[in-house]
Enzyme design. Structure first.
Site, short mmCIF file in Angstrom:
data_model
loop_
_atom_site.label_atom_id
_atom_site.label_comp_id
_atom_site.label_asym_id
_atom_site.label_seq_id
_atom_site.Cartn_x
_atom_site.Cartn_y
_atom_site.Cartn_z
CB SER A 35 -0.93 -0.01 1.22
OG SER A 35 -0.20 -0.15 2.42
N GLY B 168 -0.36 4.66 0.15
CA GLY B 168 -1.09 5.87 0.49
C GLY B 168 -1.79 6.46 -0.72
CB ALA B 169 -2.18 9.96 -1.86
N GLY C 44 -1.49 4.95 -4.29
CA GLY C 44 -2.14 3.72 -4.72
C GLY C 44 -1.56 2.48 -4.09
N GLY D 41 -5.21 0.74 5.11
CA GLY D 41 -4.46 -0.43 4.68
C GLY D 41 -5.15 -1.73 5.05
CG ASP D 42 -5.90 -2.41 8.98
OD1 ASP D 42 -4.79 -2.94 8.77
OD2 ASP D 42 -6.11 -1.60 9.90
#
Length: 313
Positions: A220, A222-223, A225, A251-252
């Site tokens: 993951s 963040g912004a 992608g 993320g979960d």
């Protein structure tokens, strides 16, 4: 069914503020209290989208009882194991632009007997399980090898294992050959000792995790992608958020969506991105329901190794 094991769950309080100024008196715009812990959040996201899940969690003290009450109110199917120590309590300060500041308590130690009871509870419930998600930080004093040991026990019972943790616990778990690991950008950099500034860096670092034992790596970003390496295939995707409110648990939510969609290839990555994006648009650590999820904004493409990463991951 997807089982989740959270060794260090928490009672989470999220406070929304206009801006965070050190040393100032700040009035809260809103406050939310939610169950916390990576595996707990995965189960909450799955439940919100009518996917069968069961959460295995230790609990202790007043905070632990509050945690169980909140989970019961949401209808979470859970196996709760009483422990001697007290469940931790965390605080998140969320600003309007989506910036979050987290203050996480370390949690309480688990004895060897308590760890064995938790692992046995997972195995006893694993008859109809497709996956076990072993995730989150380790309580103080718990050996860094614990996820590797658990992974070997669960895999030995024929269960696919997804590991979502960080630092030495992640590195140790790789040797046990988990089916999937889900680091974020910082966790990937820490595990490999590699600075990550471009998509190509993510590909190289994720490849190192596979060489160390992981079968698939979902990172993951963040912004920026997410990126998936599954076998010889690499997929990269994005899903912008119009009005970010809180990235706690995103993320979960991504991992939950990925597993719910079969945990393979482009379609699973797209589903994980859609769930994560929806989570960022919600307050606190709320998990998205079908009404919150917009799959039309997801874009999956061939990764460009030279593409710079803009966010912190």
């Amino acid at each position: 069914m997807i089982l989740t094991l959270t060794l260090n769950p928490s009672l989470d309080r999220t406070i929304e503020v206009g801006s965070l100024t050190r040393g100032a008196v700040i009035r809260a715009a809103a406050a939310h209290r939610d169950p916390g812990g990576k595996g707990v959040n995965v189960s909450r996201a799955l439940l919100a989208n009518q996917v069968r899940s069961r959460a295995v969690i230790p609990f202790g003290g007043a905070e632990g009882r509050q945690l169980l009450a909140l989970l019961a109110a949401e209808g979470i199917d859970m196996i709760s194991i009483p422990v001697v120590g007290e469940t931790r309590s965390n605080v998140t300060l969320a600003e309007p632009d989506g910036t979050v500041t987290k203050i996480n308590e370390p949690g309480t130690a688990l004895t060897a007997a308590e760890l064995d009871t938790l692992a046995s509870a997972v195995l006893d419930a694993a008859g109809s399980a497709d996956w076990v998600v072993a995730s989150g930080s380790l309580p103080p004093g718990v050996p860094v090898e614990v996820y590797a040991v658990l992974c070997e026990r669960f895999a030995g019972a024929g269960i696919r294992v997804a590991v979502d943790t960080s630092g030495p616990a992640l590195v140790s778990a790789l040797a046990a050959g988990p089916t999937l690991v889900k680091p974020n950008r910082e966790e990937l950099a820490e595990a490999t000792g590699t600075p990550i500034a471009y998509v190509g860096d993510v590909i190289d670092a994720a490849g190192k995790l596979r060489a160390m034992g992981a079968r698939s790596v979902l990172t993951s970003l963040g912004a920026d992608g997410a990126l998936l390496i599954d076998g010889d295939q690499v997929w990269y995707g994005t899903c912008p958020v119009k009005e970010p409110r809180s990235s706690v648990g995103a993320g979960d939510a991504m991992l939950a969506g990925f597993l719910a969609a079969g945990a393979r290839g482009e379609s699973a990555l797209a589903e994980g991105l859609a769930w994560a994006s929806a989570s960022v648009g919600l307050p606190g650590s709320r998990m998205p329901s079908p009404a919150d999820i917009d799959r039309t904004a997801v874009r999956i493409c061939t990764p460009d190794p030279a593409l710079p990463l803009m966010s912190g991951g």
